[in-house]
Design a protein around this motif. Structure first.
Motif, PDB file in Angstrom:
ATOM      1  N   GLY A 322       0.563  -1.362  -0.046  1.00  0.00           N
ATOM      2  CA  GLY A 322       0.163  -0.060   0.030  1.00  0.00           C
ATOM      3  C   GLY A 322       0.947   0.943  -0.116  1.00  0.00           C
ATOM      4  N   ILE A 323       0.257   2.833  -0.693  1.00  0.00           N
ATOM      5  CA  ILE A 323       1.510   3.654  -0.975  1.00  0.00           C
ATOM      6  C   ILE A 323       0.851   4.803  -0.470  1.00  0.00           C
ATOM      7  CG2 ILE A 323       1.903   5.167  -2.571  1.00  0.00           C
ATOM      8  CD1 ILE A 323       3.633   2.359  -2.879  1.00  0.00           C
ATOM      9  N   HIS A 324       1.462   4.898   0.746  1.00  0.00           N
ATOM     10  CA  HIS A 324       0.007   5.806   1.914  1.00  0.00           C
ATOM     11  C   HIS A 324       1.197   7.294   1.526  1.00  0.00           C
ATOM     12  CE1 HIS A 324       0.213   8.001   5.565  1.00  0.00           C
ATOM     13  NE2 HIS A 324      -1.028   7.408   5.669  1.00  0.00           N
ATOM     14  N   VAL A 325      -0.157   8.196   1.759  1.00  0.00           N
ATOM     15  CA  VAL A 325       0.045   9.707   1.453  1.00  0.00           C
ATOM     16  C   VAL A 325       0.155  10.750   2.338  1.00  0.00           C
ATOM     17  CG1 VAL A 325       0.070  11.633   0.339  1.00  0.00           C
ATOM     18  CG2 VAL A 325       0.535   9.511  -0.980  1.00  0.00           C
ATOM     19  N   LYS A 326       0.316  11.756   2.837  1.00  0.00           N
ATOM     20  CA  LYS A 326       0.640  11.734   4.289  1.00  0.00           C
ATOM     21  C   LYS A 326       0.563  13.665   3.933  1.00  0.00           C
ATOM     22  CE  LYS A 326       1.839  12.973   9.052  1.00  0.00           C
ATOM     23  NZ  LYS A 326       2.580  12.646   9.942  1.00  0.00           N
ATOM     24  N   HIS A 327      -0.977  14.332   3.585  1.00  0.00           N
ATOM     25  CA  HIS A 327      -0.909  15.633   3.558  1.00  0.00           C
ATOM     26  C   HIS A 327      -1.898  15.801   3.924  1.00  0.00           C
ATOM     27  CE1 HIS A 327      -0.931  18.378  -0.502  1.00  0.00           C
ATOM     28  NE2 HIS A 327      -2.350  18.819   0.077  1.00  0.00           N
ATOM     29  N   PRO A 328      -0.600  16.880   4.995  1.00  0.00           N
ATOM     30  CA  PRO A 328      -1.202  17.756   6.593  1.00  0.00           C
ATOM     31  C   PRO A 328      -1.834  19.170   6.001  1.00  0.00           C
ATOM     32  CG  PRO A 328       0.889  17.502   6.327  1.00  0.00           C
ATOM     33  CD  PRO A 328       0.492  16.021   5.731  1.00  0.00           C
ATOM     34  N   GLN A 329      -3.404  19.623   7.136  1.00  0.00           N
ATOM     35  CA  GLN A 329      -3.072  21.321   7.197  1.00  0.00           C
ATOM     36  C   GLN A 329      -3.262  21.445   7.746  1.00  0.00           C
ATOM     37  OE1 GLN A 329      -3.483  22.393   4.269  1.00  0.00           O
ATOM     38  NE2 GLN A 329      -4.857  22.488   2.804  1.00  0.00           N
ATOM     39  N   PRO A 330      -3.111  22.816   8.177  1.00  0.00           N
ATOM     40  CA  PRO A 330      -2.226  23.440   6.967  1.00  0.00           C
ATOM     41  C   PRO A 330      -1.245  23.381   6.610  1.00  0.00           C
ATOM     42  CG  PRO A 330      -1.842  24.532   9.082  1.00  0.00           C
ATOM     43  CD  PRO A 330      -2.510  23.238   9.810  1.00  0.00           C
ATOM     44  N   ILE A 331      -0.366  22.486   6.523  1.00  0.00           N
ATOM     45  CA  ILE A 331       1.261  22.373   6.189  1.00  0.00           C
ATOM     46  C   ILE A 331       0.733  22.826   4.379  1.00  0.00           C
ATOM     47  CG2 ILE A 331       3.336  21.797   6.450  1.00  0.00           C
ATOM     48  CD1 ILE A 331       2.933  20.998   9.219  1.00  0.00           C
ATOM     49  N   ALA A 332       0.130  21.745   4.304  1.00  0.00           N
ATOM     50  CA  ALA A 332       0.530  21.205   2.344  1.00  0.00           C
ATOM     51  C   ALA A 332      -0.242  22.102   2.409  1.00  0.00           C
ATOM     52  CB  ALA A 332      -0.105  19.916   2.365  1.00  0.00           C
ATOM     53  N   HIS A 333      -0.373  22.251   0.880  1.00  0.00           N
ATOM     54  CA  HIS A 333      -1.260  23.063  -0.162  1.00  0.00           C
ATOM     55  C   HIS A 333      -2.360  21.904  -0.508  1.00  0.00           C
ATOM     56  CE1 HIS A 333       2.201  25.594  -0.824  1.00  0.00           C
ATOM     57  NE2 HIS A 333       2.842  24.748  -1.305  1.00  0.00           N
ATOM     58  N   VAL A 334      -3.421  23.638  -1.070  1.00  0.00           N
ATOM     59  CA  VAL A 334      -4.549  22.951  -1.594  1.00  0.00           C
ATOM     60  C   VAL A 334      -4.458  21.582  -2.560  1.00  0.00           C
ATOM     61  CG1 VAL A 334      -7.154  23.071  -1.863  1.00  0.00           C
ATOM     62  CG2 VAL A 334      -5.856  24.616  -0.379  1.00  0.00           C
ATOM     63  N   LEU A 335      -5.259  20.851  -2.454  1.00  0.00           N
ATOM     64  CA  LEU A 335      -5.316  20.104  -3.858  1.00  0.00           C
ATOM     65  C   LEU A 335      -5.684  20.665  -4.947  1.00  0.00           C
ATOM     66  CD1 LEU A 335      -4.128  16.263  -2.579  1.00  0.00           C
ATOM     67  CD2 LEU A 335      -3.021  17.902  -3.332  1.00  0.00           C
ATOM     68  N   LYS A 336      -5.552  20.309  -6.450  1.00  0.00           N
ATOM     69  CA  LYS A 336      -6.189  21.333  -7.636  1.00  0.00           C
ATOM     70  C   LYS A 336      -6.592  19.669  -8.284  1.00  0.00           C
ATOM     71  CE  LYS A 336      -4.992  26.082  -6.594  1.00  0.00           C
ATOM     72  NZ  LYS A 336      -3.981  26.566  -7.688  1.00  0.00           N
ATOM     73  N   PRO A 337      -8.119  19.568  -9.052  1.00  0.00           N
ATOM     74  CA  PRO A 337      -8.294  18.464 -10.075  1.00  0.00           C
ATOM     75  C   PRO A 337      -6.744  18.717 -11.102  1.00  0.00           C
ATOM     76  CG  PRO A 337      -9.574  20.088  -9.479  1.00  0.00           C
ATOM     77  CD  PRO A 337      -8.635  20.084  -8.938  1.00  0.00           C
ATOM     78  N   GLY A 338      -6.356  17.326 -11.310  1.00  0.00           N
ATOM     79  CA  GLY A 338      -5.210  17.200 -12.547  1.00  0.00           C
ATOM     80  C   GLY A 338      -4.225  17.247 -11.633  1.00  0.00           C
ATOM     81  N   GLN A 339      -3.837  17.757 -10.937  1.00  0.00           N
ATOM     82  CA  GLN A 339      -2.756  18.151 -10.087  1.00  0.00           C
ATOM     83  C   GLN A 339      -1.590  16.570 -10.046  1.00  0.00           C
ATOM     84  OE1 GLN A 339      -2.466  20.786  -6.368  1.00  0.00           O
ATOM     85  NE2 GLN A 339      -0.257  19.551  -5.961  1.00  0.00           N
ATOM     86  N   VAL A 340       0.114  16.808  -9.899  1.00  0.00           N
ATOM     87  CA  VAL A 340       0.620  15.710  -9.706  1.00  0.00           C
ATOM     88  C   VAL A 340       1.749  15.340  -8.436  1.00  0.00           C
ATOM     89  CG1 VAL A 340       2.733  14.675 -10.949  1.00  0.00           C
ATOM     90  CG2 VAL A 340       0.740  15.098 -12.461  1.00  0.00           C
ATOM     91  N   LEU A 341       1.402  14.340  -8.312  1.00  0.00           N
ATOM     92  CA  LEU A 341       2.556  13.798  -6.613  1.00  0.00           C
ATOM     93  C   LEU A 341       3.781  13.186  -7.519  1.00  0.00           C
ATOM     94  CD1 LEU A 341      -0.275  14.053  -4.369  1.00  0.00           C
ATOM     95  CD2 LEU A 341       0.345  15.843  -4.924  1.00  0.00           C
ATOM     96  N   LYS A 342       5.039  13.901  -6.860  1.00  0.00           N
ATOM     97  CA  LYS A 342       5.995  12.895  -7.980  1.00  0.00           C
ATOM     98  C   LYS A 342       6.380  11.589  -6.644  1.00  0.00           C
ATOM     99  CE  LYS A 342       9.868  12.992  -9.977  1.00  0.00           C
ATOM    100  NZ  LYS A 342      11.218  13.922 -10.367  1.00  0.00           N
TER     101      LYS A 342
END
Length: 439
Positions: A322-342
């Motif tokens: 399983g690939i776990h992604v941690k994207h907390p707020q308010p540190i991280a940016h708001v995700l937009k449709p079509g945005q790419v995470l490398k």
């Protein structure tokens, strides 16, 4: 050999190769010899050209140094054309018994050695397709399967007849083993070609029924079964055979990667066996898309996750992790449709290395369904939290319109009365017609 054709040492530099090529090409050019010697000159000129093409290209030279001329034979080719066979050219030029007339009975100076025996004709390659999944390419796979092929009859040693039995000349081909035939290559166009005699199968002789080998029934070959083991390395687009040969030529093509198992096709008496050529067919994956060593996949996040962040497993990798992604707020940016995470080093494994390519995650934001908000008192709170809209557009006249929120672009352009897709200038059209009429 290419170096012998150009009359240079095997480790010659590119400058030496180029110099030798110009000298050999000039001396063997068909326009520089009498008309009765042009056929021989054309063969020699092609051999010089192919030798230069191999030795002047680093990749082709590496293939030649590693695998010899077998790297440039067969349908896999190397971009030089399957009909161009350097060894065959040399055998035609210099290996026909005591040499060709007018050439001193051997290879001329600069082309190495003396006359050599003509190598056996190569048999037909066995072309096959092997389907492979992306998971198998990621993790690697070893597969066993059986292969049926013709081998030389051990009882008669490929003669087709009993011991001490004598054959007679084939009456159909007059002992030549081949006949002249016509083949259509286009409308009203036929060419003459030499075809194998179907009666004696190219031997030029046949046995009587009573004298034929009991095991092969005079066919000279029998069918045998072999178990092959196919190994697909991790992260590789191609595969190699472990049995019965460890070293096999790997080539690339536009249609698919190929594995060549040299000499493992059907055996034919008096011929060098052809190759088994496997073309890998990479199946399309439902989640991942591969480009080289990199992978891409689409991940779905809710609108709340896009705005407020998340920490969870977003997908299952090709090896089951399983690939776990941690994207907390308010540190991280708001995700937009079509945005790419490398995600670095989570792509395909690189061959003969512990490194990996990268994984590109394309964000798909899932918006709420209709009537998701049943508490109207929450709307003012959302308006207070969410970013404010831009300044209103000012206009002298304002029309309040009604709209269909279920529409799509499928009907876009359907109100064109003329049925065309572009605006036309009637004056220009009429002017053009009038001008044509005057002519």
């Amino acid at each position: 050999m290419p170096s012998e054709v150009l009359g240079i040492q095997r480790g010659a530099s590119k400058a030496e190769v180029k110099k030798a090529y110009h000298k050999a090409a000039l001396s063997s050019h068909p326009d520089k010899v009498p008309e009765d010697e042009r056929t021989t000159a054309e063969i020699r000129f092609k051999a010089v050209g192919q030798a230069y093409d191999i030795l002047n290209d680093d990749d082709k030279r590496h293939l030649y140094d590693t695998h010899g001329m077998s790297a440039f034979e067969g349908p896999q080719g190397s971009g030089m054309g399957a009909s161009v066979d350097l060894e065959e050219m040399l055998s035609q030029m210099f290996g026909m018994g005591g040499g060709m007339e007018g050439m001193g009975g051997g290879i001329p100076p600069g082309f190495g050695g003396g006359p050599r025996p003509r190598k056996p004709r190569k048999g037909t390659n066995d072309e096959q397709t092997y389907n492979v999944s992306l998971e198998e390419q990621y993790k690697g796979k070893t597969a066993k399967f059986s292969s049926r092929k013709n081998i030389i009859c051990s009882h008669c040693k490929g003669t087709g007849g009993k011991e001490k039995a004598k054959s007679k000349q084939c009456a159909s081909c007059q002992g030549r083993g081949s006949k002249q035939g016509l083949r259509s290559v286009g409308p009203s166009v036929v060419v003459q070609e030499t075809v194998l005699c179907s009666v004696c199968t190219g031997t030029g002789s046949i046995f009587k029924d009573k004298d034929r080998c009991k095991k092969c029934k005079g066919n000279r070959v029998v069918e045998a079964r072999k178990v092959l083991e196919l190994y697909i390395p991790r992260g590789s687009r191609w595969a190699t055979f472990l049995y019965p040969k460890m070293m096999n030529l790997l080539t690339l093509s536009r249609d698919g990667d190929k594995i060549v198992l040299e000499g493992e096709a059907d055996q034919v008496p008096d011929q060098e066996p052809g190759d088994i050529v496997f073309t890998l067919n990479e199946a399309q994956h439902d989640i991942f898309h591969r480009e080289g060593a990199d992978l891409s996949a689409e991940i779905e996040v809710t609108l709340a996750e896009a705005l407020c962040g998340f920490s969870r497993v977003v997908l299952k990798h090709l090896d089951g992790r399983g690939i776990h992604v941690k994207h907390p707020q308010p540190i991280a940016h708001v995700l937009k449709p079509g945005q790419v995470l490398k995600v670095a080093s989570e792509g395909m494994p690189l061959k003969k290395s512990d490194a990996k390519g990268d994984l590109y995650l394309v964000v798909k934001v899932l918006f709420p369904e209709q009537d998701w908000l049943d508490q109207h008192q929450a709307i003012p709170k959302l308006l207070e939290i969410l970013p404010k809209p831009a300044e209103p557009i000012k206009a002298d006249i304002i029309d309040e319109v009604e709209y269909d929120e279920t529409a799509s672009l499928d009907d876009f352009g359907g109100n064109d009365q003329d049925g065309g897709g572009a605006w036309e200038d009637e004056d220009v059209e009429n002017g053009a017609e009038a001008q044509c009429a005057q002519q």
